[in-house]
Write an enzyme that holds these catalytic residues in place. Structure first.
Site, PDB file in Angstrom:
ATOM      1  N   LYS A 203       0.856  -1.192   0.000  1.00 30.77           N
ATOM      2  CA  LYS A 203       0.000   0.000   0.000  1.00 30.77           C
ATOM      3  C   LYS A 203       0.890   1.239   0.000  1.00 30.77           C
ATOM      4  CE  LYS A 203      -4.242   1.293  -0.242  1.00 30.77           C
ATOM      5  NZ  LYS A 203      -5.063   0.853  -1.371  1.00 30.77           N
ATOM      6  N   SER A 404      -8.482  -0.562  -5.179  1.00 31.50           N
ATOM      7  CA  SER A 404      -8.731  -0.123  -3.806  1.00 31.50           C
ATOM      8  C   SER A 404     -10.230   0.114  -3.621  1.00 31.50           C
ATOM      9  CB  SER A 404      -7.900   1.122  -3.492  1.00 31.50           C
ATOM     10  OG  SER A 404      -7.620   1.203  -2.120  1.00 31.50           O
TER      11      SER A 404
END
Length: 622
Positions: A203, A404
């Site tokens: 991430k 996402s």
């Protein structure tokens, strides 16, 4: 009876005023009625002149190719009336025009002019290229011309029957990938502290603000992604141009020698490498088209109709069973958002509207989003879940990016279809809490006070972050990640542990996602429409209805006021950041772009918590 002059004058004035008022309203109403009649006549009779045989459709695409215009119809018309340049072209309009032109006996060919097309993601380009191939399958020719081709423009041009470039033009193919700016040292200099809480090894959204270079994990993931996308691009061009596999990479690797052999003539280099079929000026293109077609009424050019005019001739259908399409394009926020962006409430409302419409039998959610608010994403996912429970099929069609939060909203569906080059996955969560305590120290400002609990001032960005507050946020982020992966596991009919293996915030291409069980099908937008219709048992006789929200007057007022209303921490940080980098000799334009990287912090200040749980991948078209 005595004469009262003032009363007489008052009555006379009122009579004249009333007469003028009635006359004004009558004239305005008649004018408004005339406009409505003219619009109705234009709509039902078809705009513009009647098409004749052997008309060439000039596909002069302008601006960015997008899923949805950010301006409403009235705003677009006003912009055109003021002479403003067209900034966007909707993908669905291009596909519709090419489909109609393929069946239209009056259209004999397509002339592809791409000089004013400013950009598009590879999945969008592949959709248009496939539509060009279907047009050619009808037996009609496509001729492409450009003064210069950038990489995106050339991908479309390569799918034409004949490709021409100006003798002084170029074909610029430079590959995929990018360099980002990293701000750790710069933020330290101005006194800004970025407190990051996240889940997911890959991430990497916040890395530019906490580091000076990409992490090894981020570099690995991006290399794997970009190389796969570049292969999809080069394979597509080489197949369309009938080049040997690897020809494009060989041309780039040997560019200095090849250009030297062409005498420094870049256009000739493109011709030598068989990227184009010839070198022509625009007037020479006109003469070529005259030979292939017929002269127009004035005898000065070939018979033609441009993209916008031909689009205006296409009459939409408003009756009968339909597949409803909801566009989810842009970053995801919690509440209401205008066209061209995603609001948790506003997009959920559109899905509910489609669900409650008896004529709409199935829904396609067309996603082009890098994510955003986790809460806003869940509002949309839940509305799709309710739609399926109500008995209406839901098919997700992934465009350029569905990662996402863009992946989160795709989980409540009967089928997920992505292009081979779609950027998807990035299943991870993070939160950022920026503090500017060192900034205010530099300007001589101090804070102090008393609270009844340690939480009383924990949200204050002008004080150092309380470690206990950071622990609370991290625990909440861990829970959201578990919720994300658990929901994904249920949607993909697997276990949370299996999803976790391919999650961790890592992005994949559509092809890679299919191999890892994150999507169902590698396919196109047309495939998604066909799948939705089949699931709803509509056969081939159905219409496509786009469910959209017209911007309200209040939206326009807010857009007009923009960020100029009030001050926020982000504006303060941006100004301090500009002051820090401008004296170093960084050009003003580059400094402004750097400062823009921090502007998204404004969204954090809109939250009552001062931070927001984000499912965002900081990814987009390469």
């Amino acid at each position: 009876m005595s004469f009262a002059p003032f009363t007489f004058l008052k009555k006379s004035f009122l009579f004249v005023w009333k007469t003028l008022d009635v006359g004004r309203r009558f004239i305005l109403n008649m004018l408004f009625l005339a406009i409505l009649v003219a619009l109705a006549i234009g709509f039902f009779s078809g705009a513009g002149k009647k098409l004749e045989e052997k008309t060439a459709l000039v596909l002069d695409l302008k601006g960015q190719l997008v899923e949805q215009n950010s301006l409403g119809l009235r705003d677009s018309l006003m912009a055109e009336a003021k002479g403003d340049a067209k900034k966007t072209t909707q993908l669905r309009d291009v596909l519709h025009v090419l489909e109609a032109a393929a069946k239209d006996p009056k259209i004999g060919s397509v002339v592809l002019l791409l000089d004013e097309m400013q950009g598009a993601g590879l999945p969008m380009l592949r959709e248009v290229a496939a539509a060009l191939v279907r047009f050619k399958a009808s037996g009609k020719k496509v001729i492409a011309w450009g003064s210069n081709y950038d990489q995106r423009q050339y991908f479309l041009a390569a799918h034409a029957d004949e490709v021409y470039v100006h003798p002084m033009g170029t074909v610029m193919l430079n590959g995929f990938g990018r360099y980002r700016n990293y701000y750790r040292d710069a933020l330290d200099k101005v006194g800004v502290t970025i407190n990051l809480m996240k889940v997911g090894t890959y991430k990497s959204f916040a890395e530019p603000y906490i580091a000076n270079a990409p992490s090894p994990a981020a570099a690995e993931a991006e290399s794997y992604l970009y190389n796969a996308m570049w292969k999809t691009y080069t394979d597509g061009v080489e197949k369309a141009r009938k080049l040997q596999p690897g020809a494009i990479m060989a041309g780039i690797d040997n560019l200095p020698q090849l250009l030297n052999a062409a005498g420094g003539d870049i256009a000739k280099l493109a011709l030598n490498n068989k990227l184009v079929d010839g070198l022509k000026t625009r007037d020479e293109l006109r003469q070529l088209m005259l030979k292939k077609g017929v002269k127009d009424d004035h005898g000065k050019s070939f018979r033609q109709i441009n993209f916008d005019e031909y689009l205006s001739k296409q009459k939409p259908s408003f009756f009968g069973d339909a597949v409803g399409v909801v566009i989810a394009a842009g970053e995801i926020s919690d509440g209401m958002a205008p066209a061209g962006s995603i609001g948790g409430l506003s997009t959920a409302n559109l899905i509910r509207k489609a669900r409650e419409d008896d004529q709409i039998k199935a829904i396609v959610l067309r996603v082009d989003s890098p994510g955003g608010s986790a809460f806003g994403s869940e509002l949309i996912r839940r509305e799709l879940e309710l739609t399926r429970e109500a008995g209406k099929p839901v098919v997700v069609s992934m465009g350029n990016v569905a990662a996402s939060g863009g992946y989160w909203i795709s989980m409540a569906s009967d089928e997920v279809i992505a292009d081979a080059a779609t950027v998807t996955g990035s299943i991870g969560v993070f939160a950022i809490f920026p503090t500017a305590d060192k900034v205010i120290e530099k300007i001589g400002v101090h804070t102090g006070g008393t609270t009844t609990t340690w939480l009383g001032d924990a949200f204050n960005p002008l004080r150092p972050m309380n470690p206990r507050f950071g622990e609370v946020i991290q625990t909440g982020i861990n829970h959201i990640y578990l919720d994300f992966t658990t929901k994904a596991a249920a949607a993909r009919h697997t276990t949370q542990a299996k999803i976790d293996e391919v999650a961790q915030g890592r992005v994949w291409t559509g092809e890679q996602a299919k191999q890892r069980g994150l999507i169902d099908t590698v396919g196109s937008y047309s495939d998604a429409l066909a799948s939705a219709a089949k699931r709803a048992k509509l056969g081939n006789n159905y219409r496509v209805s786009y469910i959209e929200r017209e911007p309200s007057k209040f939206d326009r007022v807010l857009n007009f006021l923009g960020a100029g209303v009030g001050a926020s921490l982000s504006s303060v940080l941006s100004e301090h950041f500009k002051l820090a980098v401008l004296p170093s000799g960084v050009p003003a334009q580059a400094a402004a772009a750097m400062a823009k990287d921090l502007s998204w912090l404004a969204d954090l200040q809109k939250s009552t918590k001062g931070y927001m749980a984000m499912t965002h991948c900081l990814c987009g078209e390469p």
